[in-house]
Design an enzyme around this catalytic site. Structure first.
Site, PDB file in Angstrom:
ATOM      1  CD1 TRP A 327     -20.219 -11.667   7.593  1.00  0.00           C
ATOM      2  CD2 TRP A 327     -18.724  -9.952   7.575  1.00  0.00           C
ATOM      3  NE1 TRP A 327     -18.951 -12.099   8.137  1.00  0.00           N
ATOM      4  CE2 TRP A 327     -18.205 -11.070   7.969  1.00  0.00           C
ATOM      5  CE3 TRP A 327     -17.817  -8.655   7.568  1.00  0.00           C
ATOM      6  CZ2 TRP A 327     -16.902 -11.267   8.598  1.00  0.00           C
ATOM      7  CZ3 TRP A 327     -16.594  -8.818   8.006  1.00  0.00           C
ATOM      8  CH2 TRP A 327     -16.039 -10.122   8.713  1.00  0.00           C
ATOM      9  CG  HIS A 328     -18.194  -5.108   7.229  1.00  0.00           C
ATOM     10  ND1 HIS A 328     -18.303  -5.561   6.001  1.00  0.00           N
ATOM     11  CD2 HIS A 328     -16.902  -5.080   7.576  1.00  0.00           C
ATOM     12  CE1 HIS A 328     -17.216  -5.867   5.369  1.00  0.00           C
ATOM     13  NE2 HIS A 328     -16.018  -5.539   6.281  1.00  0.00           N
ATOM     14  N   GLY A 329     -21.908  -5.318   9.903  1.00  0.00           N
ATOM     15  CA  GLY A 329     -22.647  -4.594  11.313  1.00  0.00           C
ATOM     16  C   GLY A 329     -23.920  -4.232  10.922  1.00  0.00           C
TER      17      GLY A 329
END
Lengths: 469, 297
Positions: A327-329
């Site tokens: 989700w963060h990257g």
């Protein structure tokens, strides 16, 4: 438009001047919130608005269809999932997946150029896409699960989805917590206003004074420009980064909550002094709470949670954490970050070692150190750099502290951040300190000092770190 | 709360000296330059040696009647046609029209011709312009301090290290640096001239445009900005620049060239003039302009 900018100050003044006039009636309130939020978001790039509009329209209509056509509810639910996750995949993960596929084919001596074939528009990452996509998704999931009745008014829905305080970096607000709040215009009382101002002041202090002043020290270390190396240096850099990312993100969340509170709305707490945790499990109940609970409710529990045995629980934990990393990257470093948490959480769950020392304050620095090691990969440009830094941390080379003189302007604020957390710890754990704090009305002095620090000690204004997610 | 905050702000303003670096002042300074009006008698162009080295007020001290002027120097500015036309466009259409050009080797490299700072300011959006021109005059009172400045102030009563810059309305930056180090810039320029030498095309285009400008009735006064001896040697040996050629070609086209004695000037970093030397240089330029004005009468 970022919270720590003059643009936003002018925008907020205008908004709150008009709020008592336009906020009273439902339709005008929803229209006003939606238009103001679109203006706020479009300030970055008006083309981003098409994406949030498309994402919102899909969920608005799918949710209504789920409600009105129960025989096809699964179809509309899947449509919503595909629409949201599809957009997220295209804009956030297409390059990553293409690289993974290229690497995979390369293993079998097939050379394919997938990254080059990605259209240019798909390489632009719209600000805050992960936040509003998850917010929008939670709406249809809750409607599908029968926990929420969808709103029939499209402006009501968009005022929830796009509400500017939380639009680009959270907290991720659930429709079931917020749609009903939007049905009312509340006149905030003096205490609520004071609390709102306090949150905004402390949030800006965290971002502009702590996080922004730490950035030069951290950036020069990770870019290899500082000329310093050694064990002590990298421990201090990583402590600084741990506090930078905390102050940056917690600061944003506090400002968002303060703005909402000033309008008469309530956003749940997103950070609760995570570095004072006495277990990693506790850390995840204090760090980015809105995302952790989102993953807990919609992924971890859906996968079986901890009620279906140890193995299922551990698998669910692993999948949830890895998805949280993604989700963060779309980078291997975020997967490494999540992977370290998985290993440590599983170890903690199986051995229950933290419970043995529950009363010892020494657990706090130990848990902090665990989070710190994981942060190495979160911040590193690639896994190789992360590995290199971890080796600096754990193989003693030097305790040279000369960098202190060169980076005094940053190290000073690191000291300040640590002292503030220490004072919070004392206030939370020692009744006498708590009573003294409460009786001395220290809040007024602290807010004034925060404002003075924002005015005269702020660092160079930088974009919030979490905007990239 | 607001009363206490105001008292604290007043105390900060009364007790602390102005911060060494003021971003708002800097921002306002560059925007005022870039969007200056086009009614000037005197325009000064060049790179950072010029905007730190030439003061319009000090030029006016040498003149019998003052000229309306502005220093339009930019960091690493190079003399491409775009920049030259920009300078000319800020002169009024009739009357005294004087263009002072600081001609340094760097201004004829392709690196200089990028004119990055000039273009950066020229391309500012409407809100940035509004902020820089109308809000910065108020925001500059809230410039932040570095922790080091506060430490120095608490321990010594003043900050005795740093890059001290005072942005003037005429486009000059009154500058000095403590501690001084004449070798600071040498390495940078050595590397720069290894990567970029002066471009013959840029020089030819520059001289052609100078010809046109002179023919349009604008007086051009030019000089090589004085700097540290070692810097001059680095430039002469590595850049491919010939001062004699430039001077001769400019004089052929009707420009006035000022000969300067580097020994009269002092730099704080090996490249830029200390503000006292900048004032001295400006007075010399002023005297030359006065001579020109007298000849034209």
């Amino acid at each position: 438009m970022i919270f720590n900018s003059i643009e936003f100050l002018l925008f907020a003044v205008g908004f709150f001047l008009l709020w008592p006039i336009l906020g009273k009636r439902n339709i005008s309130r929803w229209t006003f919130i939606t238009l103001a939020s679109f203006f706020f978001y479009g300030w970055w790039d008006w083309r981003f608005l098409f994406l949030i509009l498309a994402s919102g329209l899909i969920d608005y209509f799918c949710a209504l269809a789920i409600e009105n056509r129960p025989q096809n509810r699964k179809l509309f639910f899947v449509l919503s999932l595909v629409g949201n996750l599809g957009a997220l995949s295209i804009f956030k993960y297409s390059k990553f997946f293409a690289t993974v596929l290229e690497d995979g084919f390369a293993q079998f001596n097939y050379q394919v150029d997938l990254v080059e074939k990605i259209p240019e528009f798909a390489l632009i990452l719209p600000v805050g896409i992960s936040f509003y996509t998850f917010q929008s998704l939670s709406y249809t999931i809750d409607v599908y699960r029968g926990r929420l009745t969808p709103t029939r008014n499209i402006l009501h829905f968009f005022s929830y989805l796009s509400m500017f305080p939380q639009l680009v970096a959270g907290p991720i607000i659930r429709a079931k917590d917020f749609l009903f709040q939007l049905n009312k215009y509340r006149i905030t009382n003096a205490i609520e206003k004071w609390n709102a101002i306090k949150m905004i002041a402390f949030g800006l202090f965290q971002k502009m004074v702590i996080a922004d002043n730490l950035s030069l020290f951290i950036d020069s270390a990770f870019e290899g420009k500082s000329g310093f190396e050694g064990t002590a240096y990298w421990w201090v850099v990583m402590v600084a980064f741990s506090f930078q990312i905390y102050a940056d993100f917690s600061g944003y969340s506090l400002i968002a909550r303060g703005l909402a509170k000033y309008m008469g709305y309530h956003f749940r707490m997103n950070f609760n002094h995570p570095y004072l945790s006495k277990s990693l499990r506790e850390f995840w109940t204090r760090w980015h709470i809105s995302l952790s609970t989102w993953f807990r409710d919609y992924v971890y529990i859906a996968l079986g949670g901890s009620r279906r045995g140890v193995v299922v629980g551990l698998v669910a934990l692993t999948i949830t954490m890895m998805l949280s990393g993604l989700w963060h990257g779309a980078k291997y470093t975020f997967l490494m970050w999540a992977g370290i948490h998985v290993v440590l959480l599983i170890f903690e769950r199986l051995t229950k070692w933290t419970k043995l020392f529950r009363k010892s304050p020494l657990l706090i620095p130990i848990i902090f150190a665990q989070a710190l090691v994981a942060w190495v990969y979160f911040r590193a440009d690639d896994v190789t750099q992360g590995n290199q830094i971890v080796s600096y941390l754990f193989s003693y080379t030097s305790s040279n502290l000369d960098f202190y003189h060169v980076y005094f302007d940053s190290v000073f604020f690191l000291g300040l951040a640590v002292v503030i957390e220490l004072l919070v710890y004392l206030r939370k754990n020692y009744k006498a300190v708590k009573l003294w704090y409460w009786r001395s009305n220290l809040d007024i002095v602290l807010v004034s000092m925060a404002i003075i620090a924002i005015l005269f000690l702020r660092g160079e204004g930088k974009q919030f770190i979490y905007f990239q997610f | 709360m607001s009363g206490l905050t105001i008292i604290m702000i007043v105390l900060v303003k009364l007790l602390l000296p102005a911060p060494i670096k003021n971003t708002e002042l800097r921002n306002e300074f560059w925007l005022r330059k870039t969007f200056a009006s086009n009614n000037h008698d005197l325009i000064v162009g060049g790179d950072s040696r010029i905007y730190r080295g030439v003061s319009i007020s000090a030029i006016n001290e040498s003149l019998t009647s003052k000229l309306v002027g502005v220093n339009l120097g930019y960091s690493s500015a190079g003399y491409d046609l775009d920049y030259l036309n920009f300078l000319v466009s800020k002169l009024k259409p009739t009357g005294n029209r004087i263009l002072v050009l600081g001609v340094s080797p760097h201004s004829f490299t392709l690196e200089g011709a990028k004119n990055e700072l000039y273009h950066e300011h020229l391309s500012k959006g409407n809100f940035d312009l509004f902020k820089g021109l109308y809000l910065s005059p108020y925001l500059k009172h809230f410039a932040p301090y570095k922790a080091t400045e506060l430490k120095d102030f608490l321990l010594n009563g003043k900050s005795d290290e740093g890059y001290f810059e005072d942005f003037q309305k005429d486009g000059w930056v009154h500058s000095h640096r403590l501690p001084e180090d004449s070798l600071t810039a040498i390495g940078i320029y050595q590397k720069l001239f290894t990567d970029y030498q002066v471009s013959d095309t840029l020089i030819t285009n520059f001289l052609n445009r100078v010809d046109d400008i002179e023919k349009s009735g604008i007086e051009i006064v030019a000089f090589r900005p004085p700097t540290f001896d070692m810097m001059t040697s680095v430039e002469d040996s590595l850049s491919g620049y010939s001062e004699l050629y430039m001077r001769t070609e400019m004089e052929i086209r009707g420009c006035t060239w000022i000969d300067l004695n580097p020994a009269e000037f002092h730099t704080y970093d090996g490249s830029h003039l200390h503000y006292k030397s900048a004032e001295h240089l400006s007075q010399i330029i002023g005297k030359q302009i006065q001579l020109l004005l007298d000849q034209n009468q």
